[in-house]
Design a protein around this motif. Structure first.
Motif, PDB file in Angstrom:
ATOM      1  N   ARG A  44       0.831  -1.216   0.000  1.00 14.87           N
ATOM      2  CA  ARG A  44       0.000   0.000   0.000  1.00 14.87           C
ATOM      3  C   ARG A  44       0.857   1.254   0.000  1.00 14.87           C
ATOM      4  N   ARG A  45       1.910   1.250   0.835  1.00 11.52           N
ATOM      5  CA  ARG A  45       2.788   2.424   0.876  1.00 11.52           C
ATOM      6  C   ARG A  45       3.521   2.619  -0.444  1.00 11.52           C
ATOM      7  N   HIS A  79       0.831   6.882 -10.313  1.00 14.08           N
ATOM      8  CA  HIS A  79      -0.495   7.446 -10.638  1.00 14.08           C
ATOM      9  C   HIS A  79      -0.407   8.579 -11.656  1.00 14.08           C
ATOM     10  N   SER A 137       1.154   3.888  -3.220  1.00 13.83           N
ATOM     11  CA  SER A 137       0.583   5.223  -3.002  1.00 13.83           C
ATOM     12  C   SER A 137       1.506   6.328  -3.498  1.00 13.83           C
ATOM     13  N   LYS A 138       2.690   5.961  -3.924  1.00 14.16           N
ATOM     14  CA  LYS A 138       3.615   6.969  -4.429  1.00 14.16           C
ATOM     15  C   LYS A 138       3.105   7.561  -5.738  1.00 14.16           C
TER      16      LYS A 138
END
Length: 259
Positions: A56-57, A65, A60-61
């Motif tokens: 997840r970490r 995205h 999330s960078k």
């Protein structure tokens, strides 16, 4: 996929998908190291919790995205998905499926078009606030001639307007109405109804017709024009109630004096 230096690696595809895969592998390696593995010997198992948190970490960078669709694109996709579900539901509930749905939609559109053509644009009930006449004064005969000219060309809205003006101007010329600038059709109908009570309702109806086509956005028809033209002719042949009452009073007075 290979084990190099105690770290699990894999050949990932290029592009956004490859970036995500590499991120997942990096997150797995981080989780493995966090659970006590050494650089020379990877742990046998990785607990699910640390692996999920590390993934997840990592994902999330921002770098993962950069190619995500924007807010507008997501909203547009959601709308088209909703519309697709709606049409599919309607098609399944309509006899004949998609063909039946198309037939129903075309029928509804045809009914709405017929109503719009017959009734005109929906509007609020208008109340005339502008004056009945323009800046240049014209006689009743001139207004009647203009109305007939418009009627011959099928311009029923202008014909109705000119015929209503002819009615009011004629009543002014007969001194049944005073010459008052700025008078509206409603005011003229109300005042004329007191002198010609037999035609009160028709005068009010003619004033409403004038307001509808002048201020309400309605289109006049040949029937509405002929109704107002017939009213104009009937008013020309009608004696005012006040004059009739005054004549009767004078006649009775003369009879009483003779007796």
């Amino acid at each position: 996929m290979s084990l190099t230096g105690g770290v699990l690696t894999a050949a990932a595809p290029s592009g956004a998908g490859g970036t995500v895969v590499r991120g997942l592998l990096r997150a797995a390696d981080t989780a493995a190291r966090a659970t006590g593995g050494s650089g020379d010997e990877p742990p046998v198992t990785t607990p699910r919790g640390p692996a999920r948190e590390a993934a997840r970490r990592e994902l999330s960078k921002r770098m993962y995205h950069e190619n995500d669709p924007g807010l507008f694109q997501r909203a547009l996709k959601a709308f088209w998905d909703w519309l697709d579900r709606l049409l599919n539901s309607a098609a399944s509930a309509t006899p004949g499926g998609t063909v039946g749905l198309i037939v129903v939609v075309l029928f509804v559109v045809a009914v709405l078009a017929a109503l719009w053509w017959r009734l005109g644009t929906p509007r609020r009930q208008p109340t005339s606030t502008a004056s009945l006449f323009g800046d240049r004064p014209r006689s009743a005969a001139e207004h009647r001639a203009a109305a007939e000219a418009h009627a011959v060309q099928g311009h029923w809205t202008q014909a109705v307007q000119e015929r209503m003006r002819a009615i009011v101007r004629s009543l002014e010329e007969r001194t049944l109405l005073d010459h008052r600038p700025g008078r509206t059709a409603d005011e003229a109908a109300a005042e004329a109804g007191r002198a010609l009570p037999a035609h009160t309702n028709r005068l009010r109806a003619a004033a409403r017709e004038f307001d509808d086509v002048t201020y309400g956005g309605r289109r006049a028809t040949d029937e509405s024009y002929h109704r107002i033209a017939e009213l104009d002719r009937d008013l020309e042949r009608t004696r005012p109630a006040l004059a009739h009452s005054a004549t009767s009073t004078a006649h009775n007075t003369r009879q009483g004096a003779a007796q």
